[in-house]
Design an enzyme around this catalytic site. Structure first.
Site, PDB file in Angstrom:
ATOM      1  CG  ASP A 117      28.194  44.006  19.673  1.00  0.00           C
ATOM      2  OD1 ASP A 117      27.651  44.669  18.734  1.00  0.00           O
ATOM      3  OD2 ASP A 117      28.184  44.247  20.833  1.00  0.00           O
ATOM      4  CG  ASP A 142      27.215  52.778  19.281  1.00  0.00           C
ATOM      5  OD1 ASP A 142      27.311  54.113  18.973  1.00  0.00           O
ATOM      6  OD2 ASP A 142      26.432  51.954  19.167  1.00  0.00           O
ATOM      7  CB  ILE A 285      25.626  64.558  10.967  1.00  0.00           C
ATOM      8  CG1 ILE A 285      24.537  65.065  10.212  1.00  0.00           C
ATOM      9  CG2 ILE A 285      27.030  65.428  11.006  1.00  0.00           C
ATOM     10  CD1 ILE A 285      24.283  66.363  10.682  1.00  0.00           C
TER      11      ILE A 285
END
Length: 362
Positions: A117, A142, A285
């Site tokens: 975003d 996310d 990771i």
């Protein structure tokens, strides 16, 4: 067939698995279906500031091996807002005009921007200022872009977090320990919640739900009373302390970055329960490695759909995944809302139904 076009593609913001699958799909479809030319822009908007712009011509033969490759072959950046770009001497300069000039210097008819975003908001502002033809593809581990149910990178990050929890399970049981796993999630707890459920976490802490450490400690004591001497705790990096303070660390560049909430939770658990606690921080990771099949598929679907938007000259739109199909939405609408964890959604209900402690008084 749509008129001959020369299109650019760039990846912006943090890297994630599945970006190269999207690049590959754009190149395949644009060249194979429409006969267009595709220019890869290196280092995101920074590449367009260079003179000449940092770019490379992409062809089908050169990108066929990209499907399994993590990261992005074009490079990326999540530093330096072009409208207030840090310069030598501590000053800031608006360099958006240089990016617009780079687009025109490459003689592009359209640009495919892949980002989250924040990146898409910047790209859209530049496109509006310079009258550039922009289409967007959402990516973020996310999974918090409002207008899409899925973003590139989320599935792979969740798989990695789940595997980490699986591995910690056996060590926790062997040593009768509480294992705390801190995972990424800038403001949303999607990774922690999904991986926590899939990996059998006993406690999941996410930024959307304020928690009480007494509830966390009580869950551990209940397990101890049942003869279960170990416990798995999943915590999102954006979770605050019980008092509401952010836990951050100062980077080498002097920036505040999330990190350390896992250590705080582990110490609090040890103090309140006497249980031996250990913390593992996954960090970057989660961004790397071979993309999951789901992220390869999503990247490919989004890449093809983005090219079709250009063919239709449907600019200032982002491709999105809704109700098991790809759609397009105006970029402004796509980034207007932030997609956090739905506190009344299926995953929260599932976690509670499985007896997972979310730290609240529910």
């Amino acid at each position: 067939m749509a008129a001959q076009k020369r299109i650019g593609i760039l990846t912006s913001g943090g890297d994630c698995a599945g970006l190269n699958a999207a690049i590959r799909a754009v190149v395949h479809h644009a060249i194979g279906t429409y006969g267009w030319e595709v220019i890869g822009i290196q280092e995101a908007t920074h590449g367009l500031m260079h003179r000449p712009p940092k770019s490379t011509r992409l062809d089908i033969e050169g990108i066929d091996q990209l499907l399994l490759q993590g990261g992005t072959i074009l490079g990326t950046t999540n530093k330096g807002n072009p409208f207030a770009f840090p310069m030598a001497g501590g000053t800031f300069q608006d360099r958006s005009a240089e990016i617009i000039a780079g687009y025109h210097e490459l003689k592009l008819d359209a640009l495919v921007g892949i980002g989250g975003d924040g990146s898409l908001a910047i790209l859209r502002r530049i496109a509006n200022q310079g009258n550039l033809n922009l289409v967007a593809i959402p990516k973020t581990i996310d999974n918090d872009v409002g207008a899409t149910e899925l973003s590139i990178g989320f599935d792979t990050a969740t798989n990695i977090a789940t595997e980490a929890l699986d591995r910690l399970h056996f060590t926790a049981a062997s040593h009768s320990r509480v294992m705390v796993l801190e995972v990424m999630g800038r403001d949303a707890g999607h990774i922690a919640l999904s991986a926590g459920i899939a990996g059998g976490a006993d406690i999941i802490l996410i930024p959307e739900i304020p928690y009480n450490l007494d509830n966390v400690a009580e869950k551990i004591r209940q397990r101890q009373a049942q003869g279960k001497k170990f416990c798995l705790v999943m915590v999102s990096e954006a979770v605050r302390t019980e008092l509401g303070d952010q836990v951050t660390q100062i980077s080498q560049q002097g920036e505040d970055r999330y990190g350390g909430i896992g250590k705080y939770i582990a110490e609090q658990i040890a103090t309140r329960t006497g249980a031996e606690s250990r913390v593992t921080v996954l960090g970057h990771i989660q961004r790397g490695g071979i993309p999951s099949p789901a992220d390869r598929l999503l990247g490919t679907v989004f890449g093809v759909a983005a090219v079709n938007l250009i063919a239709e000259e449907k600019y200032d739109h982002m491709v999105a995944w809704k109700n098991r199909e790809v759609v397009s939405v105006p970029i402004a609408e796509a980034i207007k809302t932030y997609r956090n964890v739905d506190l009344h959604g299926t995953l929260i209900k599932t976690a509670r139904g499985m007896g997972i402690c979310l730290g609240d008084d529910y």
